[in-house]
Design a protein around this motif. Structure first.
Motif, PDB file in Angstrom:
ATOM      1  N   GLU A   1     -24.112 -28.790 -23.044  1.00 44.41           N
ATOM      2  CA  GLU A   1     -24.233 -29.939 -22.154  1.00 44.41           C
ATOM      3  C   GLU A   1     -25.352 -29.719 -21.157  1.00 44.41           C
ATOM      4  O   GLU A   1     -25.675 -28.587 -20.805  1.00 44.41           O
ATOM      5  N   ARG A   2     -25.936 -30.826 -20.740  1.00 45.31           N
ATOM      6  CA  ARG A   2     -26.979 -30.766 -19.721  1.00 45.31           C
ATOM      7  C   ARG A   2     -26.323 -30.518 -18.365  1.00 45.31           C
ATOM      8  O   ARG A   2     -25.260 -31.047 -18.081  1.00 45.31           O
TER       9      ARG A   2
ATOM     10  N   ASN B   1     -32.044 -29.585 -14.339  1.00 46.66           N
ATOM     11  CA  ASN B   1     -32.739 -29.439 -15.628  1.00 46.66           C
ATOM     12  C   ASN B   1     -32.403 -28.151 -16.359  1.00 46.66           C
ATOM     13  O   ASN B   1     -33.278 -27.473 -16.887  1.00 46.66           O
TER      14      ASN B   1
ATOM     15  N   TYR C   1     -29.352 -26.220 -19.101  1.00 47.47           N
ATOM     16  CA  TYR C   1     -28.367 -26.505 -20.135  1.00 47.47           C
ATOM     17  C   TYR C   1     -27.343 -25.395 -20.211  1.00 47.47           C
ATOM     18  O   TYR C   1     -27.680 -24.226 -20.035  1.00 47.47           O
TER      19      TYR C   1
ATOM     20  N   ASP D   1     -34.763 -25.792 -18.917  1.00 47.77           N
ATOM     21  CA  ASP D   1     -34.906 -27.054 -19.632  1.00 47.77           C
ATOM     22  C   ASP D   1     -35.420 -26.891 -21.063  1.00 47.77           C
ATOM     23  O   ASP D   1     -35.125 -27.706 -21.930  1.00 47.77           O
TER      24      ASP D   1
ATOM     25  N   LYS E   1     -34.463 -24.844 -23.261  1.00 45.76           N
ATOM     26  CA  LYS E   1     -33.349 -24.356 -24.087  1.00 45.76           C
ATOM     27  C   LYS E   1     -33.672 -23.037 -24.793  1.00 45.76           C
ATOM     28  O   LYS E   1     -32.979 -22.637 -25.713  1.00 45.76           O
TER      29      LYS E   1
END
Length: 80
Positions: free
Chosen positions: A37-38, A42, A44, A64, A66
């Motif tokens: 989930e975010r 910014n 995860y 952000d 990932k």
């Protein structure tokens, strides 16, 4: 496997504070999360069970992109 990176916070603080953690586990969580989930700022969140830790869930927080791992810890409250 992707080219994962680690923030200096992760390298200097997280790994020292949580000596049980292994980078390979964090990368494994990102490769096969049961949930993602975010997060605010910014970032995860990713969760996956770690067999070597009795299948407890490891939460890994990335930037952000990932790919840059910023934080990781066992999440006792996570329910899949």
């Amino acid at each position: 496997m992707k080219n994962y990176k680690f923030t200096s916070y992760f390298e200097n603080e997280v790994l020292n504070k949580r000596s049980y953690l292994k980078k390979e586990w964090c990368m494994r969580v990102l490769e096969s999360p049961v949930k993602m989930e975010r997060q605010e700022n910014n970032r995860y969140r990713f969760w996956a069970p770690i067999k070597e830790l009795d299948n407890r869930f490891l939460r890994v927080v990335t930037l952000d992109d990932k790919l840059t791992i910023h934080n990781a810890f066992l999440d006792r409250r996570f329910k899949p």
